[in-house]
Enzyme design. Structure first.
Site, short mmCIF file in Angstrom:
data_model
loop_
_atom_site.label_atom_id
_atom_site.label_comp_id
_atom_site.label_asym_id
_atom_site.label_seq_id
_atom_site.Cartn_x
_atom_site.Cartn_y
_atom_site.Cartn_z
N ARG A 24 57.66 -68.97 0.87
CA ARG A 24 57.89 -69.50 2.27
C ARG A 24 57.96 -68.48 3.21
NH1 ARG A 24 62.75 -71.69 3.28
NH2 ARG A 24 63.96 -70.13 1.92
N THR A 25 57.21 -69.06 4.46
CA THR A 25 57.25 -68.33 5.62
C THR A 25 58.49 -67.82 6.23
OG1 THR A 25 55.01 -69.12 6.20
CG2 THR A 25 56.04 -68.04 7.89
N LEU A 26 59.14 -66.54 6.21
CA LEU A 26 60.19 -66.29 6.80
C LEU A 26 60.00 -65.78 8.16
CD1 LEU A 26 61.85 -64.90 3.46
CD2 LEU A 26 62.17 -67.24 4.64
N ASN A 83 58.98 -74.46 5.29
CA ASN A 83 58.15 -73.41 5.13
C ASN A 83 57.09 -73.84 6.14
OD1 ASN A 83 56.16 -71.59 4.21
ND2 ASN A 83 55.56 -73.09 2.54
N PRO A 84 57.41 -73.40 7.49
CA PRO A 84 56.79 -73.76 8.62
C PRO A 84 55.51 -72.95 8.73
CG PRO A 84 58.58 -72.29 9.36
CD PRO A 84 58.80 -72.64 7.89
#
Lengths: 277, 245
Positions: free
Chosen positions: B22-24, B126-127
């Site tokens: 996931r995008t952090l 998870n943008p």
């Protein structure tokens, strides 16, 4: 000659290269009561004959709104038609949700056709027994399509399906060249006159037909009985006794309706296949 | 979130490793995009920089791309997510063209599609780490809208992302007019970009301006703005505070 051997399921070809089950499905469309569609540059009119199963029952709904800009008229197995209308409504609204924009009619019709085709190539399914006249408006103009149980679809200026539709088609063939530039009112009048052709002798009354219109700046909607009767009155000569009371007003329907459904009940039973109920 | 469950359709097994999927936080980022509607259509400007944290690492990144015949997409934020979005839109426009039926996706449809994509990703935690600007002209109608990484979406006559919100929009609020001509519009955008160049540390002096009109969409060649650093206060900055730097 070989018809009965190769017609048991839809995945069996006949030696002459035909799928009989699909053709039988198209027969079911011919047994349903008539539905008519016409289009001009800016409007589409869908009309149908109101067939009631008996004097006691109400008539079946054969025209459905799919979206503000798309409507569909069906002939054949009404139950199949309802299911497909629900599918069309679903596709239309999903497109609107994702793109905030109306689904174009041509794309909807292709999806419908592909859905019908699936049923002609699965041994555990049967073709949909309903023909659909899909009318709609999108950025490339007004369109009228006919979807077959076979999965084919065609675009038309005007078309009629169902029982005694040939009479309506003859009428439309004579006049279709003027439809593209027709005004909305003329288009509606032509639709009702085409309906009259399919009645073949029965007096045309507003209770016998359902008419719907959609166009530029005019979302899909049904015409009410009064408006239809007004159009009928412009070309139908007023017959003697009971019609005098009904002329111009929707209200004094009691006398005409009793006479009308009496006639309908008689001819209806013979022409309409049991499955349309 | 390190619990383990097997989801019925078999595609997801949640465990510690899944967090790395996931995008952090973003890595390579683009800075502001500024866009305005003008008399004949829409104008959009962005520089060509990709920062890697505080390093101005990439200096030739095109952050504005044409979509179909009628639209242009500009993005700030994570560059790899922008490229992912371009892939989604590529597929979308390809399928649209395959219908071959005289209908085409306009800027409004693309904007709403992107809003759905961004919002759905946000809901999955998870943008796509971007703020997108979507502009275009179709059938004479000008369109300019924005979508953020959490799916906030709106249309306006002028929009800006990132630092542009703070530095460019006040200028636009004062000086934007409905009937700006092309040269006036470009001058207005350059004024905004110059302020951003002076004050945003992630900005570089190499920008592109894109024009969207009924005829189509074009992105200019990169060029740079004239800047002036000879302000008296810059020549001897520590004159008022000896010992400072």
């Amino acid at each position: 000659m070989f018809r009965n051997q190769y017609d048991t399921d839809v995945t069996t070809w006949s030696p002459t290269g035909r799928l009989f089950q699909v053709e039988y499905a198209m027969e079911a469309v011919k047994q349903g009561s008539a539905a008519i569609g016409l289009r001009s540059r800016s409007h589409v009119v869908l009309a149908c004959v109101n067939k009631a199963q008996s004097e006691l029952s109400s008539h079946q709904r054969k025209i459905f709104k799919v979206d503000d800009h798309i409507g569909v008229a069906i002939a054949g197995l009404t139950a199949d038609g309802r299911v497909l209308s629900r599918y069309m409504r679903s596709e239309s609204i999903n497109h609107s949700f994702t793109y905030e924009s109306p689904l174009s009619v041509g794309r909807l019709v292709v999806r419908l056709a592909d859905k019908a085709q699936v049923c002609t190539q699965r041994s555990w399914k049967r073709p949909y027994g309903v023909g659909l006249l899909v009318g709609g408006l999108d950025e490339s103009g007004a369109h009228l399509y006919y979807n077959c149980p076979s999965g084919n679809y065609f675009e038309y200026q005007a078309f009629a399906i169902g029982s005694r539709s040939q009479a309506a088609k003859t009428y439309l063939e004579r006049r279709y060249e003027s439809f593209q530039e027709s005004s909305r009112e003329d288009l509606i009048k032509d639709a009702i006159m085409a309906i009259r052709e399919t009645l073949q002798g029965e007096t045309l009354k507003s209770s016998l037909c359902t008419v719907s219109v959609l166009g530029v700046e005019e979302p899909f909607h049904f015409l009410d009985q009064e408006s239809i009767q007004k159009v009928i009155d412009t070309f139908e000569k007023v017959p003697e006794e009971e019609e005098d009371a009904g002329e111009g007003e929707a209200e004094p329907e009691a006398a005409p309706v009793a006479a009308g459904t009496g006639e309908q009940g008689g001819s209806g039973d013979q022409d309409v296949a049991p499955m349309e109920m | 979130m390190t619990f383990t469950i097997q989801i019925e359709n078999g595609t997801e097994v949640r465990n510690a490793e899944a967090d790395s999927q996931r995008t952090l936080y973003p890595y390579v980022t683009g800075t502001s995009v500024v866009a305005i509607k003008y008399k004949d259509g829409v104008l959009m400007a962005s520089d060509m920089g990709g920062s890697y944290g505080s390093t101005l690492r990439y200096k030739n990144i095109e952050r504005m791309k044409a979509i179909g015949k009628h639209s242009l997409l500009g993005a700030s934020g994570e560059i790899s997510d922008f490229q992912e979005i371009l892939r989604y839109l590529d597929e979308l426009t390809l399928n649209d063209n395959m219908w071959d039926d005289g209908n085409s996706l306009g800027p409004k449809e693309v904007h709403n599609y992107l809003t759905r994509v961004m919002y759905n990703r946000r809901n999955k935690f998870n943008p796509l780490w971007n703020t997108l600007v979507l502009g275009g002209v179709k059938n004479g109608e000008k369109y300019l809208g924005m979508v953020s990484m959490i799916g906030v979406s709106f249309e306006d006559n002028h929009v800006a992302t990132g630092f542009g919100n703070h530095l460019a929009r006040p200028i636009l609020r004062d000086e934007w007019r409905e009937d700006l001509g092309f040269e006036e519009g470009v001058k207005l955008l350059e004024k905004c970009m110059r302020v951003l160049l002076y004050r945003d540390r992630s900005a570089i002096n190499k920008l592109q301006i894109a024009k969207m009109t009924e005829e189509g969409v074009t992105v200019s060649e990169p060029y740079s703005l004239k800047t002036f650093w000879e302000f008296k206060a810059f020549t001897n900055p520590t004159v008022g505070a000896e010992g400072s730097w």
